[in-house]
Write an enzyme that holds these catalytic residues in place. Sequence first.
Site, PDB file in Angstrom:
ATOM      1  N   GLU A  93      47.237 -37.277 115.737  1.00 22.73           N
ATOM      2  CA  GLU A  93      47.887 -37.317 117.041  1.00 22.73           C
ATOM      3  C   GLU A  93      49.398 -37.112 116.942  1.00 22.73           C
ATOM      4  OE1 GLU A  93      45.337 -40.219 119.787  1.00 22.73           O
ATOM      5  OE2 GLU A  93      45.866 -41.127 117.896  1.00 22.73           O
ATOM      6  N   CYS A 106      56.948 -37.614 118.028  1.00 20.55           N
ATOM      7  CA  CYS A 106      56.452 -38.460 116.937  1.00 20.55           C
ATOM      8  C   CYS A 106      55.250 -37.737 116.322  1.00 20.55           C
ATOM      9  CB  CYS A 106      56.048 -39.799 117.551  1.00 20.55           C
ATOM     10  SG  CYS A 106      55.248 -40.905 116.388  1.00 20.55           S
ATOM     11  N   CYS A 113      45.272 -43.371 106.568  1.00 16.72           N
ATOM     12  CA  CYS A 113      46.362 -43.868 105.715  1.00 16.72           C
ATOM     13  C   CYS A 113      45.776 -44.810 104.675  1.00 16.72           C
ATOM     14  CB  CYS A 113      47.387 -44.605 106.578  1.00 16.72           C
ATOM     15  SG  CYS A 113      48.828 -45.151 105.634  1.00 16.72           S
ATOM     16  N   CYS A 117      47.759 -51.248 106.520  1.00 19.36           N
ATOM     17  CA  CYS A 117      48.469 -52.392 107.086  1.00 19.36           C
ATOM     18  C   CYS A 117      47.556 -53.085 108.090  1.00 19.36           C
ATOM     19  CB  CYS A 117      49.765 -51.958 107.769  1.00 19.36           C
ATOM     20  SG  CYS A 117      50.915 -51.224 106.607  1.00 19.36           S
ATOM     21  N   CYS A 120      47.762 -52.145 111.978  1.00 22.56           N
ATOM     22  CA  CYS A 120      47.893 -50.735 112.349  1.00 22.56           C
ATOM     23  C   CYS A 120      46.521 -50.100 112.488  1.00 22.56           C
ATOM     24  CB  CYS A 120      48.714 -50.009 111.288  1.00 22.56           C
ATOM     25  SG  CYS A 120      48.718 -48.217 111.505  1.00 22.56           S
ATOM     26  N   CYS A 354      53.006 -47.032 119.457  1.00 26.60           N
ATOM     27  CA  CYS A 354      52.977 -47.166 117.996  1.00 26.60           C
ATOM     28  C   CYS A 354      51.716 -47.862 117.543  1.00 26.60           C
ATOM     29  CB  CYS A 354      54.101 -48.063 117.493  1.00 26.60           C
ATOM     30  SG  CYS A 354      55.685 -47.607 118.050  1.00 26.60           S
TER      31      CYS A 354
HETATM   32  N1  SAH Z   1      53.395 -45.114 107.648  1.00 26.05           N
HETATM   33  C1  SAH Z   1      54.709 -45.145 108.155  1.00 26.05           C
HETATM   34  C2  SAH Z   1      54.885 -44.378 109.446  1.00 26.05           C
HETATM   35  C3  SAH Z   1      53.812 -44.505 110.472  1.00 26.05           C
HETATM   36  S1  SAH Z   1      53.652 -46.056 111.252  1.00 26.05           S
HETATM   37  C4  SAH Z   1      55.190 -46.554 108.314  1.00 26.05           C
HETATM   38  O1  SAH Z   1      54.391 -47.479 108.218  1.00 26.05           O
HETATM   39  O2  SAH Z   1      56.383 -46.736 108.498  1.00 26.05           O
HETATM   40  C5  SAH Z   1      55.007 -46.036 112.380  1.00 26.05           C
HETATM   41  C6  SAH Z   1      55.443 -47.402 112.877  1.00 26.05           C
HETATM   42  O3  SAH Z   1      54.485 -47.976 113.775  1.00 26.05           O
HETATM   43  C7  SAH Z   1      55.597 -48.387 111.736  1.00 26.05           C
HETATM   44  O4  SAH Z   1      56.763 -49.145 111.829  1.00 26.05           O
HETATM   45  C8  SAH Z   1      54.390 -49.238 111.949  1.00 26.05           C
HETATM   46  O5  SAH Z   1      54.537 -50.434 111.319  1.00 26.05           O
HETATM   47  C9  SAH Z   1      54.300 -49.341 113.439  1.00 26.05           C
HETATM   48  N2  SAH Z   1      53.009 -49.836 113.902  1.00 26.05           N
HETATM   49  C10 SAH Z   1      51.823 -49.686 113.290  1.00 26.05           C
HETATM   50  N3  SAH Z   1      50.847 -50.311 113.993  1.00 26.05           N
HETATM   51  C11 SAH Z   1      51.445 -50.858 115.072  1.00 26.05           C
HETATM   52  C12 SAH Z   1      50.956 -51.593 116.192  1.00 26.05           C
HETATM   53  N4  SAH Z   1      49.659 -51.865 116.328  1.00 26.05           N
HETATM   54  N5  SAH Z   1      51.828 -51.989 117.125  1.00 26.05           N
HETATM   55  C13 SAH Z   1      53.146 -51.669 117.000  1.00 26.05           C
HETATM   56  N6  SAH Z   1      53.654 -50.966 115.979  1.00 26.05           N
HETATM   57  C14 SAH Z   1      52.820 -50.564 115.014  1.00 26.05           C
HETATM   58 FE1  SF4 Z   2      49.855 -46.548 107.119  1.00 28.75          FE
HETATM   59 FE2  SF4 Z   2      49.861 -47.694 109.515  1.00 28.75          FE
HETATM   60 FE3  SF4 Z   2      50.820 -49.014 107.413  1.00 28.75          FE
HETATM   61 FE4  SF4 Z   2      52.191 -46.932 108.406  1.00 28.75          FE
HETATM   62  S1  SF4 Z   2      51.772 -48.875 109.441  1.00 28.75           S
HETATM   63  S2  SF4 Z   2      51.740 -47.374 106.247  1.00 28.75           S
HETATM   64  S3  SF4 Z   2      50.474 -45.630 109.058  1.00 28.75           S
HETATM   65  S4  SF4 Z   2      48.691 -48.342 107.689  1.00 28.75           S
END
Ligand code: SAH
Ligand code: SF4
Length: 385
Positions: A93, A106, A113, A117, A120, A354
């Site tokens: 996306e 974005c 990934c 996390c 996420c 995000c």
């Molecule tokens: N992998 C990279 C970039 C993609 S994630 C990273 O982790 O930085 C982009 C941003 O969205 C990151 O700061 C991530 O922590 C945040 N993010 C992920 N899941 C989220 C959620 N459910 N609510 C708000 N922010 C989130």
């Molecule tokens: Fe991967 Fe989501 Fe963690 Fe970014 S926040 S490193 S996209 S799992």
Amino acid sequence: MDERINLLGLDAAAMADLVGQWGGKPFRAKQLMRWLHQRGVADFEAMTDLARDFRSQLAARAKVATPPVITEQRSSDGTRKWLFDVGQGNAIESVFIPEDDRGTLCISSQAGCTVACRFCSTGHQGFNRNLATAEIIGQLWHARDVLAADQGSARLPGQGEGVEAAPAKLISNVVMMGMGEPLLNYDAVVAALRLMLDDNAYGLSRRRVTVSTSGVVPMMDRLARDCPVALAVSLHAPNDALRDELVPLNKKYPLAELLAACNRYLEHAPRDFITFEYVMLDGVNDSDAHARELVRIARQVRCKINLIPFNPFPESGLLRSPAARVKGFAQRLMDADVLTTVRKTRGDDIEAACGQLAGDVKDRTRIKERLAAQRAAIPIKELRA
Ligand code: SAH
Ligand code: SF4
């Protein structure tokens, strides 16, 4: 099989190599880049200042292809989201966020990934594959094409030399904050970044192109040397114990190493601060004690803290911190002179916020298994204690 080379995947050096191999002069490569990326022209016949033979050669051996678009959605706040098909049931996306003084796109770097996390939704879907440079730039190419057409400056077939370039500046900023960990797809991402910065392509300033990373320390050092752009680091926890749980990559590159890498990066960075992203999770990382720990971290690196209200998704088992808590947390940071912003949530109604990007067409079997394993590993109660 289609063996034509996709020109969207070539940065200036690769384009010059290709054109050279085909017997063309270096300036042809630049002309071609301008047609492709500045004007958004995909039809070689319309590139009227290129010699006829060169155009026929291109038509036979090259193509300009973005990943096919599955859906496009528009939010009531003007945010737009595209879902692209990257094959084998995977989707990625991109999100465009218009603001008064800028337009931010974005984009995604991987389908899924590996970092997984906890908060996420991309992380919850598991890893599928790295995107190729053409698939990363294809997101920008497509968004720019659609936005330019909407502005009424759509290209006409067969347009000639003197035709105005479409207003590429509709997209003034690009953030690699979509799906995937950009620094774990390093080569393809760096080639894409070079195209974003290239004056013959998108011509964006280094300060307006941001890589967001969960903290892949050795690759942060490489990026500083190869292509220093603005850097955002996904911090999310102010101590190793909690960060180990939320961002599992922390076990490999703990906070002390990450902060040292941030300081090394700053020696090359186009901005004089790193953005620390901190997603606000109710009862998990949002207490006053966490704020105090975060202040100690912020004193070690020139930084700005961006608090992100958590965007919930059902499988996470986590909740967004109440607005008053986010405000109180931000106030504690600001009282300690830490630069702090709270991210506005955009595109909520189309799940474009995000961490909600999950490429909705996949087979979800693997996700369920993964989730079950994760839940077993860390019971939520413990995480929130
Ligand atoms: N992998 C990279 C970039 C993609 S994630 C990273 O982790 O930085 C982009 C941003 O969205 C990151 O700061 C991530 O922590 C945040 N993010 C992920 N899941 C989220 C959620 N459910 N609510 C708000 N922010 C989130
Ligand atoms: Fe991967 Fe989501 Fe963690 Fe970014 S926040 S490193 S996209 S799992």
